[in-house]
Design an enzyme around this catalytic site. Structure first.
Site, PDB file in Angstrom:
ATOM      1  N   ASP A 161       0.835  -1.184   0.000  1.00 33.69           N
ATOM      2  CA  ASP A 161       0.000   0.000   0.000  1.00 33.69           C
ATOM      3  C   ASP A 161       0.884   1.254   0.000  1.00 33.69           C
ATOM      4  O   ASP A 161       1.868   1.331   0.742  1.00 33.69           O
ATOM      5  CB  ASP A 161      -0.885  -0.014   1.247  1.00 33.69           C
ATOM      6  CG  ASP A 161      -1.848   1.145   1.302  1.00 33.69           C
ATOM      7  OD1 ASP A 161      -2.739   1.198   0.460  1.00 33.69           O
ATOM      8  OD2 ASP A 161      -1.686   1.999   2.196  1.00 33.69           O
ATOM      9  N   GLU A 170       1.523   0.272  -4.902  1.00 31.52           N
ATOM     10  CA  GLU A 170       1.074   1.583  -5.369  1.00 31.52           C
ATOM     11  C   GLU A 170       2.262   2.539  -5.399  1.00 31.52           C
ATOM     12  O   GLU A 170       2.709   3.007  -4.353  1.00 31.52           O
ATOM     13  CB  GLU A 170       0.001   2.138  -4.439  1.00 31.52           C
ATOM     14  CG  GLU A 170      -1.296   1.355  -4.444  1.00 31.52           C
ATOM     15  CD  GLU A 170      -2.314   1.979  -3.509  1.00 31.52           C
ATOM     16  OE1 GLU A 170      -3.412   2.333  -3.981  1.00 31.52           O
ATOM     17  OE2 GLU A 170      -2.023   2.122  -2.318  1.00 31.52           O
TER      18      GLU A 170
END
Length: 879
Positions: free
Chosen positions: A484, A521
């Protein structure tokens, strides 16, 4: 998948305020530190970056000191400069005044760091300037090398546990074990406190009792804290448990000899993203709704669907965070449920979201981006959150997925914590205050990630990331990790993870670490943006590393607009831009729509190559360009060095589902069959690309969240997957929660009220079957798994690209295949003159497949003309 929609239900961290002082470091005696009060504001503008150097934003270039202790102990500072290595390590501090510690005082550093420190300076006008001092850099310098080698948490040797915790600034640390207190010994070289226990300690609850200076409250505190390296927990994470993950009692039957599906290279991976609770909580055929064990229910509707996807070519299931969360009550008796008759309200009512919102703070639902303990499975998904059932059942979940033909990816969130400072949900910051969190130049905690940001650039936070990932891979046999907000990590940290995984071998560790895939990400934003503090793990920087980043380029082109548009109806390639305009949307003039659509087609072409920077082709203006020369909002569309650097997707858990995005964007009168076809076409742009691709679970079933753009806290009502088409697809379950959607309600209300937008079984099953056909084609055609840029350049082309390209149609030639994406509402004929006389036919999978409309696609050999029905992706193969 955008960072701006990532939220957790945990509280935002309070700013970490360190007190200002003069240009010298002052350390008060422990007994007086609680009473000491600086004269400056509650900030920490000075940063002690190593034993020799302090940087102080706003200081004058004159003598200063760091003071500690009521007796006036001090470390003298003289004006200095940053060395080249210091500038490289702290680029964001290069413009601030630097000071050198007096060599005669450097022996005081370790003592100073165990209490309150204030930097002070007498200014030219006679004032006494004061500020608090940030200490992560000097802690790394003094302790990092030795501490990095330490084995932390519970470690067993011949059945006897040793418990170790890194707490270099603590005055004392003791172990609270099963209600009694046991002293711990400090290693002065590493800052690690440790104690060896007896065999009888196994399974006992424990916490660390840490007495330490806490800058956020400006006093010395005694915190009772769980272990950051916990291997097991009691219910609701109140205590850690002394647990050996190698205990045979924690191994399910067959665990040691677990046979996994064959490893699939990342560049060929097709990934299904799902949330554990969503998967089964409303599946009436599951014996373990909402639990890890639902993945062992082989005959449930959900597992049958996953097995069908695996047989078609899906290789990985990506689980949203499953580590210990901060905000979900783990005992079922403590979990609240909406007490309204939700199904009785109108499909466009606001009463459902209002009712769900009243219990959201104490329900069983959260996506899980609010980490509490990074390396223990979440207890609310276990049959019993107390003890080690969660360990056993997580392992059984991995077994169940592997048995269905799927490898397991785990979503990990090391970029922030649920809280910081003295908050009860703060673990790291209550053990080493001011170290694990990333601090801004004034000493406040960075919150650009939505929560209290961590600092993986610091030695021991970086170590925690590596150690945690290795534990999941080795002890839980997880096959991949999705990071993340990976751009908030240093590139070096991700490379360290890769190196540590690659060292795992089947003979030594029971797993082949080289087969573990990594992606994340790579967004570039916040206080770390543009490599301000370190070389980030962003899209452009990770190219060539074998660690993939999500690519938003083709996603936006396929859907239209961006996730942040005020008007969600802005159209794109798969949602009718120019070819089937939505008159209600602010799409611009027909000429503007045509130009934007053609540019979108160039973005999609770059995506089909795997987002390769150096791939050359003719764009829709007729220019010969590289992928890196196609513009994406001011950034290069192509950034990958090789297939596998960029991960393609049309939707994920963030933002509206693909079905909901198309519901906003397509003309409202568009029928269910056409919506189904466009859903498949949109998914195809990722499925048939080079490099890895991901789809959100249920997208092939036209999954809807009733237009919710950020369902992290929207409960089962809006999030649950519906595997049985008779239950619908989730559309029309009320207006989505107001907190993130109220500004879109005027657009949403008429759509939710329209029964024609709630697809029936025919549209749902048709989409799913057609998607599986595409997976089969991808899995059986080697041309979709090219390994190099040169290979893609040689095999892949867009023969009809240029000034005369048909708006709404992309023709791709790939080895012995021709793929045509026809997003228009009309049949299209695409003539490739260079193929005239060649023998092509519709791919057998589609010719004899699930979709009778696609089966009518044809090829005229004499002219080299491929004819494809409206809203269809057709794959032709050379015979």
């Amino acid at each position: 998948m955008s960072f701006t929609t990532r939220r957790s239900r945990g509280r935002l961290a309070a700013a970490l305020a360190l007190t200002l002082g003069a240009a010298a470091l002052l350390v008060a005696p422990p007994q007086q530190q609680a009473q000491a009060s600086p004269s400056g504001p509650d900030q920490a503008l000075a940063q002690w970056i190593d034993r020799d150097t302090v940087v102080w934003k706003g200081a004058e270039r004159a003598a200063a000191q760091m003071e500690f202790g009521a007796a006036g102990k001090r470390i003298r500072l003289t004006p200095g400069t940053l060395s080249p290595s210091e500038r490289a390590a702290y680029p964001h501090l290069a413009g601030y005044p630097a000071f050198t510690t007096d060599p005669r005082d450097r022996g005081l550093a370790r003592t100073a760091l165990r209490g309150r420190i204030v930097a002070t300076q007498r200014t030219a006008d006679g004032r006494r300037a004061t500020t608090g001092v940030q200490i992560p850099g000097v802690l790394d310098d003094l302790y990092g090398a030795r501490a990095q080698q330490a084995a932390l948490g519970p470690v067993f040797h011949h059945g006897r546990p040793t418990l170790s915790v890194w707490a270099p600034t603590a005055r004392t640390v003791a172990l609270e074990l099963d209600g009694r207190t046991v002293p711990m010994a400090r290693d002065g070289a590493s800052g690690v406190w440790h104690v060896q226990g007896a065999r009888s300690w196994a399974g006992k609850p424990y916490r660390y009792v840490v007495t330490v200076w806490a800058p956020t409250v400006r006093k010395t505190v005694t915190n009772k804290v769980t272990d950051p390296y916990s291997t097991a927990l009691t219910a609701d994470s109140t205590h850690s448990l002394v647990t050996d993950l190698d205990d045979p009692e924690l191994a399910p039957k067959g665990w040691a000899g677990l046979r996994k599906p064959a490893a699939v290279p990342l560049r060929q991976a097709r990934i299904q993203e799902l949330q554990i609770r969503d998967f089964s909580v409303e599946d009436r055929t599951s014996r373990h709704p909402g639990q890890y064990l639902a993945f062992t229910d082989r005959r449930s509707d959900g597992m049958r669907h996953l097995q069908a996807l695996a047989q078609s070519g899906t290789s990985y299931v990506h689980l949203l965070p499953a580590f210990d969360l901060a905000t979900v009550p783990e005992r079922r008796a403590d979990q609240q449920r909406p007490d309204c008759a939700l199904a009785s309200y109108a499909p466009d009512s606001d009463r459902q979201q209002d009712c769900v919102g009243k219990t959201a703070a104490r329900d069983a639902y959260n996506w899980g981006y609010d980490p509490l303990h990074y390396t223990v499975p979440e207890g609310s998904y276990a049959s019993d959150p107390q003890g080690t059932a969660r360990t056993v059942e997580f392992r059984r979940m991995v077994q169940g997925l592997n048995g269905a033909g799927l490898r397991t990816v785990m979503d990990v969130v090391y970029n922030h914590t649920a809280a910081s400072g003295q908050d009860p949900h703060s673990v790291l910051d209550r053990i080493v205050p001011g170290y694990y969190q990333r601090l801004l130049d004034d000493g406040g905690v960075a919150t650009s990630t939505c929560c209290s940001g961590t600092a993986p650039e610091h030695t021991m936070m970086g170590k925690l990331v590596v150690d945690s990932v290795v534990t999941w891979a080795k002890e839980y046999k997880v096959d991949g990790f999705r990071f993340d907000l990976m751009g908030h990590h240093p590139k070096a940290n991700l490379l360290a993870v890769r190196k540590a995984l690659d060292a795992l071998t089947p003979a030594k560790d029971g797993v082949d670490g080289t087969s573990v895939v990594l992606y994340g990400e790579g967004w570039n934003f916040g206080e770390a943006a543009n490599d301000a503090r370190f070389v980030q793990a962003t899209q452009k920087n990770m190219a060539g590393t074998g660690i993939a980043t999500f690519s938003d380029r083709a996603r936006d082109a396929v859907r239209g607009g961006s996730p942040f548009d005020a008007d969600p109806r802005i159209q794109g390639f798969a949602s009718g831009l120019y070819t089937d305009p939505n008159a209600a949307a602010a799409n611009g003039t027909p000429e503007e729509q045509r130009a934007r659509l053609l540019h979108y087609q160039d973005l999609i072409k770059v995506g089909l190559t795997g987002n390769l920077a150096d791939y050359t082709f003719t764009d829709t203006t007729g220019r010969r360009v590289k992928g890196s020369e196609i513009d994406y909002n001011g950034a290069p569309a192509g950034y990958a060095a090789a297939p596998g650097d960029a991960l393609a997707y049309a939707d994920a858990h963030d933002n509206e589902t693909l079905y909901d995005a198309l519901a906003y964007k397509l003309p409202q009168h568009t029928g269910a069959a056409d919506r189904s076809r466009l859903q498949v076409l949109a998914l195809a742009t990722a499925t048939l690309s080079q490099g890895p691709a991901l789809s959100q679970a249920g997208s092939d079933l036209l999954r809807s969240k009733s237009l919710d753009r950020n369902s992290f806290d929207s409960g089962d009502w809006f999030n649950a997957l519906h595997w049985n088409c008779a239950e619908g697809n989730g559309f029309g379950r009320g207006l989505p929660p107001a907190a993130d959607n109220k500004d879109k309600w005027p657009y949403a209300k008429p759509l939710l009220a329209d029964p024609a937008l709630r697809p029936g079984c025919a549209a749902i099953t048709q989409a799913s079957a057609a998607y599986r056909d595409l997976l089969r084609i991808h899995a059986t055609e080697p041309a979709f798994g090219l390994a190099t840029t040169a290979g893609v350049q040689s095999a892949l082309s867009f023969p009809l690209s240029g000034k005369d390209e048909t708006p709404g149609v992309i023709t791709m030639r790939l080895g012995n295949l021709v793929v045509i994406f026809n997003a228009t509402p009309h049949q299209q004929a695409q003539t490739v003159h260079g193929l005239a006389g060649e023998r092509y036919a519709l791919h057998p999978v589609q010719a004899h497949g699930a979709d009778p409309v696609t089966a009518t696609a044809s090829y005229a050999r004499a002219s080299g003309t491929f004819t494809v029905p409206a809203r269809t992706v057709a794959v032709f193969r050379h015979r």
